[in-house]
Design a protein around this motif. Sequence first.
Motif, PDB file in Angstrom:
ATOM      1  N   LEU A  14     -34.833 -23.809  81.669  1.00 40.57           N
ATOM      2  CA  LEU A  14     -34.679 -25.184  80.805  1.00 40.57           C
ATOM      3  C   LEU A  14     -35.901 -26.084  80.810  1.00 40.57           C
ATOM      4  N   LEU A  15     -36.801 -26.028  81.829  1.00 38.65           N
ATOM      5  CA  LEU A  15     -37.964 -26.687  81.616  1.00 38.65           C
ATOM      6  C   LEU A  15     -38.969 -26.171  80.671  1.00 38.65           C
ATOM      7  N   ALA A  16     -38.882 -24.919  80.341  1.00 36.39           N
ATOM      8  CA  ALA A  16     -39.929 -24.379  79.364  1.00 36.39           C
ATOM      9  C   ALA A  16     -39.219 -24.580  77.883  1.00 36.39           C
ATOM     10  N   ALA A  17     -38.126 -24.909  77.801  1.00 38.54           N
ATOM     11  CA  ALA A  17     -37.279 -25.250  76.393  1.00 38.54           C
ATOM     12  C   ALA A  17     -37.683 -26.826  76.102  1.00 38.54           C
ATOM     13  N   GLY A  18     -38.124 -27.678  76.895  1.00 36.42           N
ATOM     14  CA  GLY A  18     -38.182 -28.904  76.815  1.00 36.42           C
ATOM     15  C   GLY A  18     -39.326 -29.473  75.922  1.00 36.42           C
ATOM     16  N   PRO A  19     -39.480 -30.122  74.947  1.00 36.28           N
ATOM     17  CA  PRO A  19     -40.293 -30.581  74.271  1.00 36.28           C
ATOM     18  C   PRO A  19     -41.200 -31.650  74.990  1.00 36.28           C
ATOM     19  N   ALA A  20     -40.953 -32.274  76.123  1.00 35.75           N
ATOM     20  CA  ALA A  20     -41.707 -33.088  76.886  1.00 35.75           C
ATOM     21  C   ALA A  20     -42.993 -32.238  77.588  1.00 35.75           C
ATOM     22  N   LEU A  21     -42.740 -31.304  77.728  1.00 36.11           N
ATOM     23  CA  LEU A  21     -43.596 -30.349  78.413  1.00 36.11           C
ATOM     24  C   LEU A  21     -45.162 -30.400  77.523  1.00 36.11           C
ATOM     25  N   ALA A  22     -44.899 -30.559  76.219  1.00 33.26           N
ATOM     26  CA  ALA A  22     -46.002 -30.292  75.433  1.00 33.26           C
ATOM     27  C   ALA A  22     -47.099 -31.600  75.711  1.00 33.26           C
ATOM     28  N   GLN A  23     -46.513 -32.736  76.226  1.00 31.88           N
ATOM     29  CA  GLN A  23     -47.175 -34.012  76.369  1.00 31.88           C
ATOM     30  C   GLN A  23     -47.642 -33.691  77.753  1.00 31.88           C
ATOM     31  N   GLN A  24     -47.328 -32.877  78.804  1.00 35.79           N
ATOM     32  CA  GLN A  24     -47.925 -32.727  80.185  1.00 35.79           C
ATOM     33  C   GLN A  24     -49.021 -31.987  80.151  1.00 35.79           C
ATOM     34  N   TYR A  72     -24.660 -29.744  85.625  1.00 34.88           N
ATOM     35  CA  TYR A  72     -24.669 -29.354  84.197  1.00 34.88           C
ATOM     36  C   TYR A  72     -24.264 -27.969  83.769  1.00 34.88           C
ATOM     37  N   MET A  73     -24.425 -26.985  84.574  1.00 34.24           N
ATOM     38  CA  MET A  73     -23.909 -25.546  84.276  1.00 34.24           C
ATOM     39  C   MET A  73     -22.552 -25.647  83.654  1.00 34.24           C
ATOM     40  N   ALA A  74     -21.698 -26.383  84.451  1.00 37.85           N
ATOM     41  CA  ALA A  74     -20.048 -26.436  84.239  1.00 37.85           C
ATOM     42  C   ALA A  74     -20.196 -27.147  82.753  1.00 37.85           C
ATOM     43  N   LYS A  75     -20.793 -28.345  82.624  1.00 37.30           N
ATOM     44  CA  LYS A  75     -20.550 -28.925  81.397  1.00 37.30           C
ATOM     45  C   LYS A  75     -21.107 -28.182  80.184  1.00 37.30           C
ATOM     46  N   ILE A  76     -22.256 -27.253  80.346  1.00 39.41           N
ATOM     47  CA  ILE A  76     -22.664 -26.461  79.156  1.00 39.41           C
ATOM     48  C   ILE A  76     -21.626 -25.592  79.150  1.00 39.41           C
ATOM     49  N   GLU A  77     -21.203 -24.548  80.039  1.00 43.85           N
ATOM     50  CA  GLU A  77     -20.036 -23.817  79.840  1.00 43.85           C
ATOM     51  C   GLU A  77     -18.780 -24.141  79.034  1.00 43.85           C
ATOM     52  N   ASP A  78     -18.652 -25.521  79.148  1.00 42.66           N
ATOM     53  CA  ASP A  78     -17.338 -26.142  78.808  1.00 42.66           C
ATOM     54  C   ASP A  78     -17.332 -26.902  77.411  1.00 42.66           C
ATOM     55  N   ALA A  79     -18.929 -26.904  76.774  1.00 42.85           N
ATOM     56  CA  ALA A  79     -19.181 -27.290  75.657  1.00 42.85           C
ATOM     57  C   ALA A  79     -18.339 -26.812  74.586  1.00 42.85           C
ATOM     58  N   ASP A  80     -17.844 -27.706  73.585  1.00 46.73           N
ATOM     59  CA  ASP A  80     -17.020 -27.213  72.477  1.00 46.73           C
ATOM     60  C   ASP A  80     -18.034 -26.731  71.364  1.00 46.73           C
ATOM     61  N   SER A  81     -19.116 -26.867  71.320  1.00 47.19           N
ATOM     62  CA  SER A  81     -20.171 -26.254  70.204  1.00 47.19           C
ATOM     63  C   SER A  81     -21.495 -25.921  70.710  1.00 47.19           C
ATOM     64  N   GLU A  83     -24.210 -27.136  69.721  1.00 50.89           N
ATOM     65  CA  GLU A  83     -24.951 -28.056  69.528  1.00 50.89           C
ATOM     66  C   GLU A  83     -24.780 -29.056  70.545  1.00 50.89           C
ATOM     67  N   LYS A  84     -23.387 -29.212  71.069  1.00 49.39           N
ATOM     68  CA  LYS A  84     -23.220 -30.106  72.220  1.00 49.39           C
ATOM     69  C   LYS A  84     -23.749 -29.403  73.439  1.00 49.39           C
ATOM     70  N   ALA A  85     -23.843 -27.991  73.703  1.00 45.95           N
ATOM     71  CA  ALA A  85     -24.428 -27.166  74.586  1.00 45.95           C
ATOM     72  C   ALA A  85     -25.883 -27.623  74.579  1.00 45.95           C
ATOM     73  N   GLN A  86     -26.697 -27.464  73.631  1.00 50.61           N
ATOM     74  CA  GLN A  86     -28.049 -27.713  73.334  1.00 50.61           C
ATOM     75  C   GLN A  86     -28.184 -29.218  73.706  1.00 50.61           C
ATOM     76  N   GLU A  87     -27.631 -30.185  73.442  1.00 51.80           N
ATOM     77  CA  GLU A  87     -27.496 -31.648  73.818  1.00 51.80           C
ATOM     78  C   GLU A  87     -27.448 -31.690  75.206  1.00 51.80           C
ATOM     79  N   LEU A  88     -26.621 -30.842  75.831  1.00 55.51           N
ATOM     80  CA  LEU A  88     -26.575 -31.101  77.403  1.00 55.51           C
ATOM     81  C   LEU A  88     -27.603 -30.468  77.905  1.00 55.51           C
ATOM     82  N   GLN A  89     -28.113 -29.170  77.596  1.00 56.61           N
ATOM     83  CA  GLN A  89     -29.306 -28.675  78.039  1.00 56.61           C
ATOM     84  C   GLN A  89     -30.520 -29.900  78.271  1.00 56.61           C
TER      85      GLN A  89
END
Length: 131
Positions: A14-24, A72-81, A83-89
């Motif tokens: 999850l951390l590797a996927a975040g754009p915030a890391l580029a700033q770090q 968040y794992m449960a929320k991501i697994e239950d996401a209906d799309s 896009e929603k899963a990526q937003e939750l990630q």
Amino acid sequence: MNKLLTSLTVSMALLAAGPALAQQSQQNPEQTGQDGYSDPASAGSQNTNYNDAELKQFVEAQNGINDIRDEYMAKIEDADSQEKAQELQMEANDEMVTVIEDSGLDIPTYNAIATAYNSEPKVRNRVDALM
């Protein structure tokens, strides 16, 4: 210990996927990837001589990350799309970054300790002793 290894893997993904890391990243250019994120472990310059304070910060961060992962794992697994899963990630990623920084570590140091935990028995033993 398996739960810690699993959470480390999920957390790092999850951390590797975040754009915030580029700033770090403020590392040397030869240790910086295309996205601007520095990974000392993969650059072959990993320091595994962490002091107890850094390892305690890592354990503190990891406990917070476990909570976020569980939430968040449960929320991501239950996401209906997708896009929603990526937003939750991304939400989970932002919260994990905050937890790590609030513990007193920066993202590259946290990831380096996590990598060392998975690959260096002496680091793993020291972290396990602090848990």
